[in-house]
Design an enzyme around this catalytic site. Sequence first.
Site, PDB file in Angstrom:
ATOM      1  N   ASN A  17       0.843  -1.192   0.000  1.00 46.60           N
ATOM      2  CA  ASN A  17       0.000   0.000   0.000  1.00 46.60           C
ATOM      3  C   ASN A  17       0.891   1.260   0.000  1.00 46.60           C
ATOM      4  OD1 ASN A  17      -1.584   2.153   0.767  1.00 46.60           O
ATOM      5  ND2 ASN A  17      -2.689   1.035   2.369  1.00 46.60           N
ATOM      6  N   GLY A  19       0.193   4.329   0.214  1.00 42.77           N
ATOM      7  CA  GLY A  19      -0.229   5.312   1.229  1.00 42.77           C
ATOM      8  C   GLY A  19       0.399   5.007   2.579  1.00 42.77           C
ATOM      9  N   ASP A  75       1.857  -3.763  12.342  1.00 41.52           N
ATOM     10  CA  ASP A  75       0.610  -4.502  12.466  1.00 41.52           C
ATOM     11  C   ASP A  75      -0.188  -3.810  13.558  1.00 41.52           C
ATOM     12  OD1 ASP A  75      -0.914  -6.693  11.399  1.00 41.52           O
ATOM     13  OD2 ASP A  75      -0.818  -7.570  13.390  1.00 41.52           O
ATOM     14  N   PHE A 160     -10.358   6.398  10.193  1.00 37.24           N
ATOM     15  CA  PHE A 160     -10.660   5.207   9.405  1.00 37.24           C
ATOM     16  C   PHE A 160     -10.969   4.060  10.357  1.00 37.24           C
ATOM     17  CE2 PHE A 160      -6.817   2.660  10.147  1.00 37.24           C
ATOM     18  CZ  PHE A 160      -5.991   3.612  10.736  1.00 37.24           C
ATOM     19  N   HIS A 188      -1.927   5.089  19.333  1.00 43.75           N
ATOM     20  CA  HIS A 188      -1.078   3.902  19.466  1.00 43.75           C
ATOM     21  C   HIS A 188       0.086   3.954  18.483  1.00 43.75           C
ATOM     22  CE1 HIS A 188      -4.398   3.587  16.737  1.00 43.75           C
ATOM     23  NE2 HIS A 188      -4.002   2.456  16.190  1.00 43.75           N
ATOM     24  N   ARG A 189      -0.180   4.457  17.253  1.00 43.91           N
ATOM     25  CA  ARG A 189       0.863   4.521  16.222  1.00 43.91           C
ATOM     26  C   ARG A 189       1.926   5.546  16.612  1.00 43.91           C
ATOM     27  NH1 ARG A 189      -2.776   4.418  12.923  1.00 43.91           N
ATOM     28  NH2 ARG A 189      -2.863   2.190  12.656  1.00 43.91           N
TER      29      ARG A 189
END
Length: 201
Positions: A17, A19, A75, A160, A188-189
């Site tokens: 991906n 993006g 993940d 999203f 979290h990211r």
Amino acid sequence: MVLKLEFGAILVSATHNPGKAKEIAELLDGKFEVVTAGALGLPEPEEVEQTFVGNAVLKARAAADASGKVAIADDSGLSVMALGGDPGVLSARWAETAGGRDFDYAMDRVEKAVIKTGLADRSARFHSALAVAWPHGAVVAVEGTVDGMLVFPGRGTNGFGYDPIFQPLGYGQTFGEMDPMAKHAISHRAVAFEKLKAALF
Ligand code: IMP
């Protein structure tokens, strides 16, 4: 082996991906040239592990070994306490329908499953695991989380995935209602990338 990354190095993002690769490049402050596994024609391994870190390591390892370059993989997903951690590593799969991924459907599935448990516990946690692997060598993995409560019906159209039904602890808005910059500051990211930068730079 010294587990530090040289700025300017090529990093293979274990995704097909573009993006996601762009987002990874930005979160690493534009210090690396990020190319996707898709652009290099690398196969996508099956995510067979039971943990977010396990799947991130599996993907980074496969991309690094196949490309001969340092690779990064992520993940992520939503764990609902009342559901024993589901949908967890299957967060994307819970959205699969005959017509493709549908997160309204996935959020509805979560709501119905939580209602069955009596709605006593609405706590949930977003996870983001990141792994950087050296070809046939070491791997560094970190995990960031953010705790929150599920709200039904979901609220907001930003973001999203499961954002509309997740309200982070200490905030009055769901991720779907929050300004994207406000979400990115506490997500979290963001936590995972801060940990990764501390480990590698
Ligand atoms: P994967 O990491 O590509 O396997 O996908 C994880 C799935 O978890 C995504 O498809 C999203 O539905 C969900 N997810 C991960 N992070 C977020 C988030 O920040 N907001 C909402 N959903 C998320």
